[in-house]
Motif scaffolding. Structure first.
Motif, short mmCIF file in Angstrom:
data_model
loop_
_atom_site.label_atom_id
_atom_site.label_comp_id
_atom_site.label_asym_id
_atom_site.label_seq_id
_atom_site.Cartn_x
_atom_site.Cartn_y
_atom_site.Cartn_z
N THR A 439 0.80 -1.23 0.00
CA THR A 439 0.00 0.00 0.00
C THR A 439 0.83 1.27 0.00
O THR A 439 0.27 2.36 -0.10
N GLY A 440 2.15 1.15 0.11
CA GLY A 440 2.98 2.34 0.26
C GLY A 440 2.94 3.30 -0.91
O GLY A 440 3.23 4.49 -0.77
N THR A 441 2.59 2.81 -2.11
CA THR A 441 2.59 3.67 -3.31
C THR A 441 1.19 4.07 -3.74
O THR A 441 1.02 4.67 -4.80
N LEU A 442 0.15 3.76 -2.94
CA LEU A 442 -1.22 4.06 -3.36
C LEU A 442 -1.47 5.55 -3.48
O LEU A 442 -2.17 6.00 -4.39
N LEU A 443 -0.93 6.33 -2.55
CA LEU A 443 -1.15 7.78 -2.62
C LEU A 443 -0.56 8.36 -3.89
O LEU A 443 -1.15 9.25 -4.51
N GLU A 444 0.62 7.88 -4.28
CA GLU A 444 1.22 8.38 -5.52
C GLU A 444 0.40 7.95 -6.73
O GLU A 444 0.23 8.71 -7.68
N SER A 445 -0.14 6.74 -6.71
CA SER A 445 -0.91 6.24 -7.85
C SER A 445 -2.25 6.95 -7.97
O SER A 445 -2.78 7.10 -9.08
N ALA A 446 -2.81 7.40 -6.83
CA ALA A 446 -4.14 8.01 -6.87
C ALA A 446 -4.12 9.43 -7.40
O ALA A 446 -5.15 9.97 -7.77
N GLY A 447 -2.94 10.06 -7.46
CA GLY A 447 -2.86 11.42 -7.98
C GLY A 447 -2.75 12.43 -6.86
O GLY A 447 -2.56 12.10 -5.68
#
Length: 704
Positions: A439-447
């Protein structure tokens, strides 16, 4: 040097040589007639004049050259490859080179050109020529050294090496002549080395592969067996007894996808030049044939297609999907013969073929008295034995039909508390979730976030099941701070629980949607033990000469320490700098080729700098077998410095014998270069002589 004068007469006929010869012959007949028939006084003057005029037709010129003798050049190529650092070879080389230069310097008219291959016990830049840490191209260096030399000035070439070269020529006609070799080391050195004869580049997960190894030992006192230590990643080392001099198979278990770093090390032999060739490193990529996933949906619902689409879109997944359309307890009095449904194959799935699956997903599945406890107990053993289970729950998890009331409760990290929260909420990452690879990269993927809005940049979910965490890591929380996504390990397997059945809202774009594909895909691959998604790991990556060390952990790290063991055995403690998302790392420059081992006390990782399987590192014993042919073909000599010492240097004439038992010869070519030229025409002199002789003859005949 003293200049030398060379004089020569050159001709530049004004008429064709054939015509000049005819005129000369006619003149000769006239002279003979005058001398024998007429016998007139002054006939010899006529002959002289006529001969001078005929010679004038050749227009002779007197050419005088001033020449300067040129020094001969002897080329000395010095091998500074890694094998030259073994024992006292380097000292032998430097001592012999100094003595050789002194002897060559005493030769009159001699210059020396020394070509050294760059020392490559280090990792060479890409544009480095010569010994690259992999191969020793001694003849390439020799040809570079003589490329700009005239063959008339080349006195000979001398190679100073241990004989471990890898570009011995097959065509001998272009060799400098004579070519001599001065060999360091000893002719009968003993050494043990490990040879990887055959190794696959990849293997299927769950299927062992075989690596063929061979231990070679040139020592006459070598025992028939040697101990081989195999290290497979972080696993305990395995010690094998293998025969010396024979090919031996070593089975390797491919336990997960991704790279498997294997280190082979054979014990030291009775005679060793170096332990560098007693080790070898292999990387075998683990490839999954196809991940076999069993998806069991407890009822038809909107999120069922989301799971199916994610799994079907992955080319590496082989999906088996069942949806329970008619639970056992449902009785609408419809005759079974009239139902267009198939019976749920419980025995085939949960007993006969259970081990064929890699992952089991229960999607909103309740017990419903459908699967007996014995089968659920099989699933528990499947997980603890190395399998994986993902439970995505709905309202049924908080009821009496919950899977938490079955034998699976022993491996599930949560217990339902009876609450069902039917309200909108945005999933929030916990501190652990921000560090976890899933889950560590979800914020980056969400925009990007909306300005002024501190909430996560994705849409809401609408329902959540309340539960108490018994163990494991909580990566996401939902409504009222209740745990939403929990991961755990059970024995050798892995477990994940998603406490909501509305993740499909992200897939449908509700309120902007969210990174559902990345979340679910990374979650599934974490359950499949993808190495790149390990939350507690130590990695080392080498790019050129830059070694990057990274420590990943779910817990805060205050400058963790890592011990680095270099190829020469020296240890260095590295302090890693804490970075974002649970990472800590550092970079350093490595120059020495070989194995670098790093450990933080829990994890050990090995990386190789340079090519350790290259010939330069593999064979270290001094030898003459690569140089004997070229040296013999050039007429030179081959000398072992340790046994014969440095031979005497003699000057020889081109074409003469160039080597003896204790001497080597370099040619005395006697080449010169023209520094001045004087061109004196003889035509005026000949014309004057010819006309003078004719006038004298006329005068003499007039007085007679």
């Amino acid at each position: 040097m003293t200049a030398l004068d060379f004089t020569d007469v050159v001709l530049a006929p004004v008429l064709p040589m054939g015509l000049v010869a005819v005129l000369g012959g006619m003149g000769l007949l006239v002279v003979l007639a005058v001398l024998t028939i007429w016998r007139r006084p002054g006939a010899w003057l006529r002959a002289l004049g006529l001969g001078a005029l005929v010679c004038a037709l050749l227009e002779p010129r007197l050419l005088r050259e001033r020449r300067l003798p040129q020094k001969d050049i002897t080329v000395v190529v010095v091998d500074d490859s890694p094998s030259q650092t073994i024992g006292n070879r380097h000292h032998q080389t430097e001592t012999a080179l100094a003595q050789l230069l002194e002897k060559l310097g005493r030769q009159p008219g001699m210059d020396v050109r020394v070509e050294r291959l760059s020392a490559k016990g280090t990792i060479a830049p890409p544009d480095t020529q010569g010994a690259t840490g992999e191969d020793t191209h001694l003849f390439a260096a020799l040809h570079r050294a003589v490329a700009d030399l005239s063959p008339r000035r080349l006195a000979g070439a001398i190679l100073m090496t241990d004989g471990q070269i890898h570009d011995a020529p097959r065509d001998m006609k272009d060799l400098p002549r004579p070519l001599h070799a001065l060999l360091t080391g000893h002719p009968h050195e003993g050494d043990r080395r490990l040879v990887i004869e055959q190794a696959p580049g990849y293997g299927l997960v769950g299927h062992p592969v075989t690596v063929q190894v061979r231990v070679e030992d040139s020592s006459p006192s070598s025992p028939p067996e040697a101990r081989l230590t195999l290290r497979h990643g972080d696993e305990p080392p395995e010690v094998l007894a293998i025969p010396v001099g024979c090919s031996h198979p070593v089975p390797i278990a491919i336990t997960h996808g991704g790279p498997h770093v294997l280190t082979f090390e054979v014990e030291a032999g009775p005679a060793e030049l170096s332990l560098a060739n007693n080790r070898a490193v292999l990387t075998i990529s683990g490839v999954r044939d196809r991940l076999k996933v069993l998806l069991v949906s407890g009822r038809p619902h909107s999120g069922e297609r989301t799971w199916r689409n994610i799994l079907k879109a992955d080319a590496g997944v082989d999906l088996v999907h069942f949806t329970i359309l008619r639970p056992v307890e449902k009785d609408d009095y419809t005759p079974l013969a009239e139902l267009a449904l198939i019976p749920f194959p419980m025995r085939e799935l949960f007993e006969a073929k259970l081990k064929d699956f890699d992952l089991i997903i229960f999607d909103t599945y309740g017990r419903y008295n459908l699967v007996p406890f014995d089968y659920l107990d099989n699933i528990k053993r499947f997980v603890t034995g190395g399998g994986a289970i993902l439970v995505a729950v709905g309202p049924e998890f908080s009821e009496g039909t919950s899977l938490a009331e079955t034998p699976l409760k022993e491996i599930l990290p949560v217990r339902p508390n009876g609450h069902l929260i039917a309200q909108g909420f945005k999933p929030v990452l916990t501190d652990t979730g921000r560090r976890h690879p899933v889950t560590g990269t979800l914020l980056e993927s969400a925009g990007t976030r909306i300005p002024g809005d501190a909430s996560p940049p994705w849409g809401r979910w609408l329902r959540q099941v309340g539960a108490e965490v018994q163990r494991g890591d909580v990566l996401m929380r939902g409504a009222e701070g209740w745990p939403l996504l929990v991961l755990d390990r059970a024995g050798a397997g892995r477990v994940a629980v998603l406490l909501s059945d509305t993740v499909w809202l992200w897939a449908r774009g509700y309120e902007g949607g969210g990174p559902h594909a990345e979340l679910l895909r990374r979650l599934i691959h974490w359950l499949m033990k993808e190495p790149a998604l390990e939350e507690d790991a130590l990695t080392a990556e080498l790019h050129g000469t830059i070694l990057t060390v990274t420590r990943r952990s779910l817990h805060a790290q205050s400058d963790p320490l890592v011990t680095l063991t270099r190829p020469d055995g020296t240890e260095t403690t590295l302090s890693l700098t804490a970075q974002a998302s649970g990472h800590a790392g550092t970079t350093l420059t490595v120059t020495e080729a070989g194995l670098y081992r790093l450990t933080d006390g829990r994890h050990t990782v090995v990386t190789a700098a340079g090519n350790l399987d290259a010939p330069e590192w593999s064979a270290l014993a001094a030898t003459d077998r690569f140089l004997a042919g070229p040296v013999r073909a050039s007429g030179g000599g081959l000398f072992w410095l340790a046994e014969q010492g440095l031979p005497e240097v003699r000057r020889i004439k081109p074409g003469h014998t160039a080597a003896g038992t204790a001497w080597l010869g370099v040619k005395a070519n006697g080449d010169t270069v023209v520094t001045g030229l004087e061109d004196t025409p003889l035509l005026p002199v000949l014309l004057a002589v010819g006309l003078g002789a004719l006038v004298g003859a006329w005068y003499r005949e007039g007085r007679a």
